[in-house]
Design a protein around this motif. Sequence first.
Motif, PDB file in Angstrom:
ATOM      1  N   VAL A 153       0.932  -0.963  -0.331  1.00 44.60           N
ATOM      2  CA  VAL A 153      -0.163  -0.119   0.110  1.00 44.60           C
ATOM      3  C   VAL A 153       1.180   1.306  -0.094  1.00 44.60           C
ATOM      4  O   VAL A 153       0.321   2.037  -0.692  1.00 44.60           O
ATOM      5  CB  VAL A 153      -0.634   0.023   1.189  1.00 44.60           C
ATOM      6  CG1 VAL A 153      -1.534   1.204   1.444  1.00 44.60           C
ATOM      7  CG2 VAL A 153      -1.698  -1.107   1.370  1.00 44.60           C
ATOM      8  N   LYS A 154       1.763   0.872   0.952  1.00 45.64           N
ATOM      9  CA  LYS A 154       2.580   2.540   1.187  1.00 45.64           C
ATOM     10  C   LYS A 154       4.005   2.816  -0.634  1.00 45.64           C
ATOM     11  O   LYS A 154       3.853   3.587  -0.690  1.00 45.64           O
ATOM     12  CB  LYS A 154       3.862   1.962   2.141  1.00 45.64           C
ATOM     13  CG  LYS A 154       3.096   2.801   3.234  1.00 45.64           C
ATOM     14  CD  LYS A 154       4.184   1.733   4.470  1.00 45.64           C
ATOM     15  CE  LYS A 154       4.276   2.081   5.971  1.00 45.64           C
ATOM     16  NZ  LYS A 154       5.017   1.328   7.160  1.00 45.64           N
ATOM     17  N   ASN A 155       3.672   2.030  -1.177  1.00 42.08           N
ATOM     18  CA  ASN A 155       4.467   1.825  -2.351  1.00 42.08           C
ATOM     19  C   ASN A 155       3.792   2.499  -3.387  1.00 42.08           C
ATOM     20  O   ASN A 155       3.795   2.949  -4.735  1.00 42.08           O
ATOM     21  CB  ASN A 155       5.232   0.100  -3.081  1.00 42.08           C
ATOM     22  CG  ASN A 155       6.473   0.011  -2.462  1.00 42.08           C
ATOM     23  OD1 ASN A 155       7.250   0.606  -1.964  1.00 42.08           O
ATOM     24  ND2 ASN A 155       6.647  -1.222  -2.587  1.00 42.08           N
ATOM     25  N   TYR A 156       2.515   2.278  -3.426  1.00 40.29           N
ATOM     26  CA  TYR A 156       0.968   2.106  -4.506  1.00 40.29           C
ATOM     27  C   TYR A 156       1.407   3.487  -4.384  1.00 40.29           C
ATOM     28  O   TYR A 156       0.537   4.096  -5.074  1.00 40.29           O
ATOM     29  CB  TYR A 156      -0.298   1.473  -4.365  1.00 40.29           C
ATOM     30  CG  TYR A 156      -1.457   1.702  -5.058  1.00 40.29           C
ATOM     31  CD1 TYR A 156      -0.755   0.517  -6.440  1.00 40.29           C
ATOM     32  CD2 TYR A 156      -2.007   1.948  -4.987  1.00 40.29           C
ATOM     33  CE1 TYR A 156      -1.923   1.508  -7.239  1.00 40.29           C
ATOM     34  CE2 TYR A 156      -3.507   2.400  -5.842  1.00 40.29           C
ATOM     35  CZ  TYR A 156      -3.093   2.382  -7.423  1.00 40.29           C
ATOM     36  OH  TYR A 156      -3.973   2.825  -7.981  1.00 40.29           O
ATOM     37  N   VAL A 157       0.750   4.507  -2.826  1.00 41.51           N
ATOM     38  CA  VAL A 157       0.937   5.913  -2.923  1.00 41.51           C
ATOM     39  C   VAL A 157       1.737   6.254  -2.888  1.00 41.51           C
ATOM     40  O   VAL A 157       2.087   7.667  -3.824  1.00 41.51           O
ATOM     41  CB  VAL A 157       0.253   5.927  -1.208  1.00 41.51           C
ATOM     42  CG1 VAL A 157       0.295   7.316  -0.785  1.00 41.51           C
ATOM     43  CG2 VAL A 157      -0.640   5.019  -0.127  1.00 41.51           C
ATOM     44  N   ALA A 158       3.099   5.998  -2.700  1.00 41.85           N
ATOM     45  CA  ALA A 158       4.281   6.742  -2.680  1.00 41.85           C
ATOM     46  C   ALA A 158       4.556   6.509  -4.999  1.00 41.85           C
ATOM     47  O   ALA A 158       5.177   7.829  -5.207  1.00 41.85           O
ATOM     48  CB  ALA A 158       5.303   5.846  -2.853  1.00 41.85           C
ATOM     49  N   ASN A 159       4.288   5.849  -5.499  1.00 38.17           N
ATOM     50  CA  ASN A 159       3.992   5.767  -6.674  1.00 38.17           C
ATOM     51  C   ASN A 159       2.917   6.063  -7.463  1.00 38.17           C
ATOM     52  O   ASN A 159       2.989   6.355  -9.081  1.00 38.17           O
ATOM     53  CB  ASN A 159       4.336   4.156  -7.041  1.00 38.17           C
ATOM     54  CG  ASN A 159       5.425   4.021  -6.628  1.00 38.17           C
ATOM     55  OD1 ASN A 159       6.915   4.243  -6.837  1.00 38.17           O
ATOM     56  ND2 ASN A 159       5.753   2.429  -6.277  1.00 38.17           N
TER      57      ASN A 159
END
Length: 290
Positions: free
Chosen positions: A99-105
């Motif tokens: 989820v963090k990676n999805y938000v960051a990207n």
Amino acid sequence: MANIKDLKKKIKSTKGTLKITEAMKLVSAAKLNKAQNAILNARPYANELEDSIKTISALVEDYNHSFLQNNESKKEVLLVISSNKGLCGGYNSGLAKVVKNYVANHEDPSNLEVHFIGTKVKELVEKLVNVGGFYEFEKAEPQHHEIADLASKLSALFSSGEVGKVSIAYNIFYSAISIEPTVKQVLPMTLDSSEKEELKEKYPFDFRYNPNAEEILNGLIPEAYTSAMWTAILDATAAEHGSRMSAMDSAVGNCKDAIRTLTLKMNKLRQAAITTELIEVVSGAESLNG
């Protein structure tokens, strides 16, 4: 250095932990069996439904449905499905990382609104995201009608043009020791041009529909969307029980290893104490004889 009394306390405490972890493992194993049967029975229907919609929508000309169309809104809703309890290995931490990676990207994180089922991932990421809704249900595991109602609320946001995309983040269940955290788009239900051409080549003829193709798609598309949401819940539930059973199995093994190590250490200390007492007795006797 620990004495025999301290080691006895540690062994007793570890045995208590062992009983708890063994009980949790058995409970999770029973729940996993039920959840695994549910997802394995639901997947073929969901996959076949999705394939049918792709095939019919690719072959039918001039058909439009709101769930298939992109709208102008840049806003996205992400529904994160996690657990309310811990002690399940990397089940929640792995999903939180995705989820963090999805938000960051994301091209514009300010347009991404994150909704939650379950508290654990919410606690890990809520300071990093725009928190939307948090959904609770009557029982620990939601029922189909509850997920259908939630799916309807999110699809209404999409159909009204308030949001342009609806996605879900959850753990896919493969086995008790194999899960995969993922993010899946559920709206719009897009079919790219290459897939359409592939299907047209595969089916160079037209089907006979009864009733007509439009009526069939109008019924199947909302059903496929709801089915995708429900299948994600079943996947997440099975993955949670599998992860917890696996984690408790590891904990049981660690407890047994710790008990063996502590018992060996205690026996060595006891033997050393007995040896010391014997030496003292022998030394005293020799001094009296001398």
